[in-house]
Design an enzyme around this catalytic site. Sequence first.
Site, PDB file in Angstrom:
ATOM      1  N   ASP A  81      34.804  47.256  55.200  1.00  0.00           N
ATOM      2  CA  ASP A  81      33.628  46.496  55.644  1.00  0.00           C
ATOM      3  C   ASP A  81      33.698  45.035  55.205  1.00  0.00           C
ATOM      4  O   ASP A  81      33.542  44.112  56.005  1.00  0.00           O
ATOM      5  CB  ASP A  81      32.353  47.108  55.048  1.00  0.00           C
ATOM      6  CG  ASP A  81      31.995  48.455  55.646  1.00  0.00           C
ATOM      7  OD1 ASP A  81      32.544  48.797  56.711  1.00  0.00           O
ATOM      8  OD2 ASP A  81      31.164  49.155  55.043  1.00  0.00           O
ATOM      9  N   TYR A 130      25.984  45.466  61.458  1.00  0.00           N
ATOM     10  CA  TYR A 130      25.214  45.869  60.279  1.00  0.00           C
ATOM     11  C   TYR A 130      24.199  44.822  59.878  1.00  0.00           C
ATOM     12  O   TYR A 130      24.430  43.620  59.974  1.00  0.00           O
ATOM     13  CB  TYR A 130      26.168  46.131  59.127  1.00  0.00           C
ATOM     14  CG  TYR A 130      25.504  46.449  57.808  1.00  0.00           C
ATOM     15  CD1 TYR A 130      25.042  47.740  57.540  1.00  0.00           C
ATOM     16  CD2 TYR A 130      25.306  45.460  56.847  1.00  0.00           C
ATOM     17  CE1 TYR A 130      24.421  48.030  56.333  1.00  0.00           C
ATOM     18  CE2 TYR A 130      24.692  45.741  55.636  1.00  0.00           C
ATOM     19  CZ  TYR A 130      24.249  47.029  55.386  1.00  0.00           C
ATOM     20  OH  TYR A 130      23.624  47.318  54.201  1.00  0.00           O
ATOM     21  N   HIS A 137      45.976  35.764  36.345  1.00  0.00           N
ATOM     22  CA  HIS A 137      44.869  34.837  36.118  1.00  0.00           C
ATOM     23  C   HIS A 137      43.518  35.501  36.350  1.00  0.00           C
ATOM     24  O   HIS A 137      42.808  35.836  35.411  1.00  0.00           O
ATOM     25  CB  HIS A 137      45.039  33.601  37.010  1.00  0.00           C
ATOM     26  CG  HIS A 137      44.041  32.533  36.742  1.00  0.00           C
ATOM     27  ND1 HIS A 137      44.094  31.288  37.356  1.00  0.00           N
ATOM     28  CD2 HIS A 137      42.940  32.489  35.951  1.00  0.00           C
ATOM     29  CE1 HIS A 137      43.095  30.549  36.923  1.00  0.00           C
ATOM     30  NE2 HIS A 137      42.371  31.261  36.077  1.00  0.00           N
ATOM     31  N   HIS A 195      36.844  36.054  35.923  1.00  0.00           N
ATOM     32  CA  HIS A 195      37.859  36.864  35.269  1.00  0.00           C
ATOM     33  C   HIS A 195      37.301  38.276  35.082  1.00  0.00           C
ATOM     34  O   HIS A 195      37.451  38.885  34.022  1.00  0.00           O
ATOM     35  CB  HIS A 195      38.238  36.265  33.910  1.00  0.00           C
ATOM     36  CG  HIS A 195      38.794  34.881  33.998  1.00  0.00           C
ATOM     37  ND1 HIS A 195      38.307  33.840  33.249  1.00  0.00           N
ATOM     38  CD2 HIS A 195      39.778  34.354  34.761  1.00  0.00           C
ATOM     39  CE1 HIS A 195      38.975  32.733  33.533  1.00  0.00           C
ATOM     40  NE2 HIS A 195      39.870  33.023  34.450  1.00  0.00           N
ATOM     41  N   HIS A 219      35.105  31.606  41.120  1.00  0.00           N
ATOM     42  CA  HIS A 219      36.212  32.067  40.282  1.00  0.00           C
ATOM     43  C   HIS A 219      35.651  32.880  39.124  1.00  0.00           C
ATOM     44  O   HIS A 219      34.696  32.464  38.465  1.00  0.00           O
ATOM     45  CB  HIS A 219      36.996  30.881  39.735  1.00  0.00           C
ATOM     46  CG  HIS A 219      38.020  31.263  38.702  1.00  0.00           C
ATOM     47  ND1 HIS A 219      38.887  32.311  38.869  1.00  0.00           N
ATOM     48  CD2 HIS A 219      38.302  30.726  37.487  1.00  0.00           C
ATOM     49  CE1 HIS A 219      39.669  32.412  37.804  1.00  0.00           C
ATOM     50  NE2 HIS A 219      39.322  31.469  36.944  1.00  0.00           N
TER      51      HIS A 219
END
Length: 454
Positions: free
Chosen positions: A358, A452, A398, A335, A333
């Site tokens: 991709d 790849y 958020h 910001h 998580h």
Amino acid sequence: QVPGEYFPAAKSAGKSIHQHLTDLAFEEQVGEHGLVALDWHSGNRSVLVDHELSGLVLGATLTTRPEQIYRALLEATAFGTRKIVETFSASGVPVNEFIVAGGLLKNQQLMQLYSDVTRLPLSTIASEQGPALGSAIHAAVAAGAYPDIRAAAEAMGKSNRGVYQPNEAAAAKYDFLYAEYDRLHDYFGRGENDAMKRLKAIKRGEFVASSDRGSRAGATSNGGTNSTQPTSRAATIAATRKRVADLHNELVRNELVVWTGGNISERIRFDDGSEDLMAIKPSGVSYDDLRAEDIVICDLNGIVINGAHKASSDTNSHAYVYRNMPEVNGVVHTHSTYATAWAATGKEIPCVLTAMADEFGGPIPVGPFAIIGDDTIGQGIVATLKGKRSTAVLMQNHGVFTIGTSAKSAVKSAVMCEDVARTVHLAQQLGPLIQIAQEQIDSLYNRYQNVYGQ
């Protein structure tokens, strides 16, 4: 076994053997016996949930008396209760009082012991027939006398409030004993030393080398030792803690976080097939100060299993993701500036770059607005990403949450999410965006995911 001479002494005093031992035990001051015990004679139900653990008494000498061992065992039950209370509190469920019913009420010394150890008041039920009263309360609801159990309990049940209060002097001394109990609890209960399990294996006739940490060594076809022996729980947890702590440096290096915001977690799987755990950043700890030992270990319900700090405020959401997306082993998580700006507008990031095709196989979607603290954010993450190619979601108003097959892959997704969020924002300033056709997105995604790289 209690020595035979204790029984006639108890009988002559008109006491049960338990009360006789209790009275003798509490003639001494707190800690005078020099003992600490683990009362895991039928395993540990909470918080470790491990039936393979067993009991232990530490500190016994040739002069240790039965009543001293008895008191250490009583104290162990109180220490175990305090451990449960602390686990609830660390998970945001404070415990402020105990209301006691049943046979324990007959032992006043034990009741005071519980109050001192937990530093909580103990109230008692007013009835001497608790089970019968409980049955009567349920019967009254079934008969329609009351609308529900709560109403019936308020009318029919009574309690004596605060009968036992913590004795500060005794509680302070018990804190020292509890600290020793806590160390033993984690040392034997969380995989640092699996001696209890090895001894049970020996009892069953399973003679296993101590280096195997309670797991059988596998034999190869040439008679040697299998090089892929199971790793001990302690080693697995320690390695995960270090990996998760180190990965937080990547959030800083890639300018995805500021101050103490953001977090990384990783699922912990064990070779022995036991319940998965998760390792997650502690709440409010600076990235500069973050060390491997600071990483908090929780179960997949968000309950803290091991750690000196409170877990991240996003723990319940991470746990929800792991419970509902078994293929996910890492959650991140952030910001990060540009991606969070997109989240503030409630707009998905359109797939207008080959790098997006991709990595994400399409646009980066927006998840619903959700309040921090419970697992609501986790519900939004799962509802938005489950069955989708994207490993990133912009939670409205958020920030960014990413998932991966490992914590490292989830970090990569977070880095890539911010990169494309910035590029697409800048592209919008130059003119209309040019969409990539879906068949081309599919082709690019398949090549990157399956061809790849090395």
